[in-house]
Design a protein around this motif. Structure first.
Motif, mmCIF file in Angstrom:
data_model
loop_
_atom_site.group_PDB
_atom_site.id
_atom_site.type_symbol
_atom_site.label_atom_id
_atom_site.label_comp_id
_atom_site.label_asym_id
_atom_site.label_seq_id
_atom_site.Cartn_x
_atom_site.Cartn_y
_atom_site.Cartn_z
ATOM 1 N N THR A 133 -28.037 -9.705 20.363
ATOM 2 C CA THR A 133 -28.099 -11.121 20.318
ATOM 3 C C THR A 133 -29.234 -11.726 19.607
ATOM 4 O O THR A 133 -30.348 -10.894 19.417
ATOM 5 C CB THR A 133 -27.917 -11.568 21.827
ATOM 6 N N THR A 134 -29.492 -13.155 19.467
ATOM 7 C CA THR A 134 -30.629 -13.764 19.071
ATOM 8 C C THR A 134 -31.667 -13.579 20.164
ATOM 9 O O THR A 134 -32.871 -13.243 19.746
ATOM 10 C CB THR A 134 -30.182 -15.286 18.805
ATOM 11 N N LEU A 135 -31.336 -13.585 21.329
ATOM 12 C CA LEU A 135 -32.425 -13.525 22.389
ATOM 13 C C LEU A 135 -32.941 -12.076 22.353
ATOM 14 O O LEU A 135 -34.153 -11.939 22.487
ATOM 15 C CB LEU A 135 -31.680 -13.711 23.714
ATOM 16 N N GLY A 136 -32.165 -10.972 21.986
ATOM 17 C CA GLY A 136 -32.581 -9.750 21.961
ATOM 18 C C GLY A 136 -33.813 -9.466 20.768
ATOM 19 O O GLY A 136 -34.745 -8.941 21.016
ATOM 20 N N TYR A 137 -33.346 -10.181 19.751
ATOM 21 C CA TYR A 137 -34.342 -10.048 18.586
ATOM 22 C C TYR A 137 -35.672 -10.756 18.927
ATOM 23 O O TYR A 137 -36.740 -10.405 18.662
ATOM 24 C CB TYR A 137 -33.751 -10.849 17.357
ATOM 25 N N VAL A 138 -35.461 -11.900 19.401
ATOM 26 C CA VAL A 138 -36.776 -12.713 20.067
ATOM 27 C C VAL A 138 -37.574 -11.821 20.961
ATOM 28 O O VAL A 138 -38.900 -11.938 20.809
ATOM 29 C CB VAL A 138 -36.376 -14.120 20.745
ATOM 30 N N LEU A 139 -36.840 -11.089 22.001
ATOM 31 C CA LEU A 139 -37.579 -10.259 22.745
ATOM 32 C C LEU A 139 -38.278 -9.094 22.300
ATOM 33 O O LEU A 139 -39.524 -8.858 22.555
ATOM 34 C CB LEU A 139 -36.775 -10.004 23.997
ATOM 35 N N ALA A 140 -37.647 -8.623 21.243
ATOM 36 C CA ALA A 140 -38.345 -7.445 20.610
ATOM 37 C C ALA A 140 -39.576 -7.784 19.767
ATOM 38 O O ALA A 140 -40.710 -7.250 20.063
ATOM 39 C CB ALA A 140 -37.373 -6.974 19.764
#
Lengths: 176, 191
Positions: A133-140
């Motif tokens: 998800t987009t949130l996953g990319y942001v968190l990484a």
């Protein structure tokens, strides 16, 4: 796979690496790709568990051993971690005075750099499995930035923060 | 550097030695470096069981030992302070509790991970682990990026990426190539 087989596979990885996470590509090659004892998700989970506990960074191998073979697998992993450590004693006895020889140090430095490159190569497929998800990319990306800016920050807080954020997002999504 | 011969201080009480490694080895977060720093404070500064040069030798040789540097350090320091018994004692008390914690967390992880909210939290943790891996790469490489050494370092890193990702060589083969390059390409002196 037998206890001895698991031990030897993990020993191969620990003997071939010179830092905590440098054994990751070798373990992935054997446990995920070659013998199908693990999935990439289990490997990622083992990394998360290993980074949130006290002790050295290489303890994710214990999780990996547990996923592969239960309690015997975890014991095999522990033995695979300890075995190379004993090699330091003959080093102390035989090579202590040569430890600072320039040629020896430059070979070891090159091995560390090579292992860094291998680790980066192994990170890409793990990222493909972990981030959807987009949130996953942001968190990484955010985790990377935080650790680069705050070197002394322990990774357990980064993991906890990311987990809380996705938990909050799930709660908000459920409430809406 | 200091001597690596017979144990430095054969009269270090093994019980107290075990207590130090049990406490510091299993209650310190952040990996090997903070743990080694805490051990230095205790073994060298507070209890004077090791000389500073002996400590430095253990640290240097542990970095050259394959596998987990911290366990190699525990073994080396234990050997200097108590021979074979000290070496085994230190590495066992420093490894068993933290490995048990990991195994227990792993066992219960699957029980928790089926719940939807827990699964969401785990997804966040996994995403963070990717960032952590990337940061680990940088921290591993950055000490070798100096004015006179960055070319050599970049070539070795890019070569290893190319060989493992592009050519599909096994990690052991890539490390062997890295070692060969390191052997023949002299490391420039740092300014």
């Amino acid at each position: 796979m037998s206890f001895a087989g698991l031990y030897l596979l993990m020993l191969k990885a620990t003997l071939s690496s010179f830092s905590g996470l440098a054994s990751l590509p070798i373990l992935r090659e054997d446990f995920v790709l070659k013998y199908h004892l693990l999935t990439d998700r289990q490997l990622n989970t083992a990394l998360v568990i290993g980074r949130t506990t006290p002790g050295p960074k290489g303890l994710y191998i214990i999780s990996l051993g547990y996923y592969s073979g239960g309690t015997p697998g975890a014991i095999a992993a522990w033995l695979a971690l300890l075995t190379p450590a004993l090699l330091v004693i003959p080093l102390l006895l035989l090579a202590g005075r040569k430890a600072n020889h320039p040629r020896v140090r430059q070979v070891l430095n090159a091995i560390v750099l090579g292992s860094a490159g291998i680790s980066l190569s192994a990170t890409l497929p793990l990222a493909a499995d972990a981030i959807h998800t987009t949130l996953g990319y942001v968190l990484a990306g955010g985790s990377l930035a935080v650790l680069l800016l705050r070197e002394k920050l322990e990774t357990v807080w980064v993991i906890a923060g990311a987990a809380l954020i996705t938990l909050a997002a799930a709660l908000i999504s459920r409430a809406m | 550097m200091g001597s690596a011969d017979a144990p430095l201080s054969p009269k270090v009480p093994l019980g107290a030695l075990a207590g130090v490694f049990l406490r510091i080895g299993n209650l310190t977060f952040g990996g090997g470096n903070p743990t080694v720093a805490a051990l230095q404070r205790e073994l060298v500064d507070n209890r004077k069981w090791l000389e500073r040069t002996q400590f430095a030798l253990c640290y240097a040789l542990a970095r050259m030992t394959p596998g987990t540097n911290l366990f190699a350090f525990d073994t080396a320091a234990g050997w200097l302070m108590g021979g074979w018994r000290g070496a085994l004692l230190c590495v066992l008390v420093a490894s068993i509790p933290c490995c048990l914690i990991v195994a227990i967390l792993t066992a219960f992880f699957d029980l928790w991970s089926g719940q939807r909210l827990v699964a969401a939290a785990i997804d966040g943790a996994l995403a963070a682990s990717v960032g952590i891996l990337l940061a680990s790469f940088w921290f591993l490489v950055s000490p070798y990026i100096a004015k006179t050494t960055w070319v050599r370092s970049c070539v070795i890193v890019l070569l290893s990426i190319g060989l493992s990702f592009g050519a599909g060589l096994t990690p052991i083969a890539v490390l062997a190539v890295s070692a060969l390059v390191g052997f023949f390409w002299k490391e420039p002196a740092r300014e």
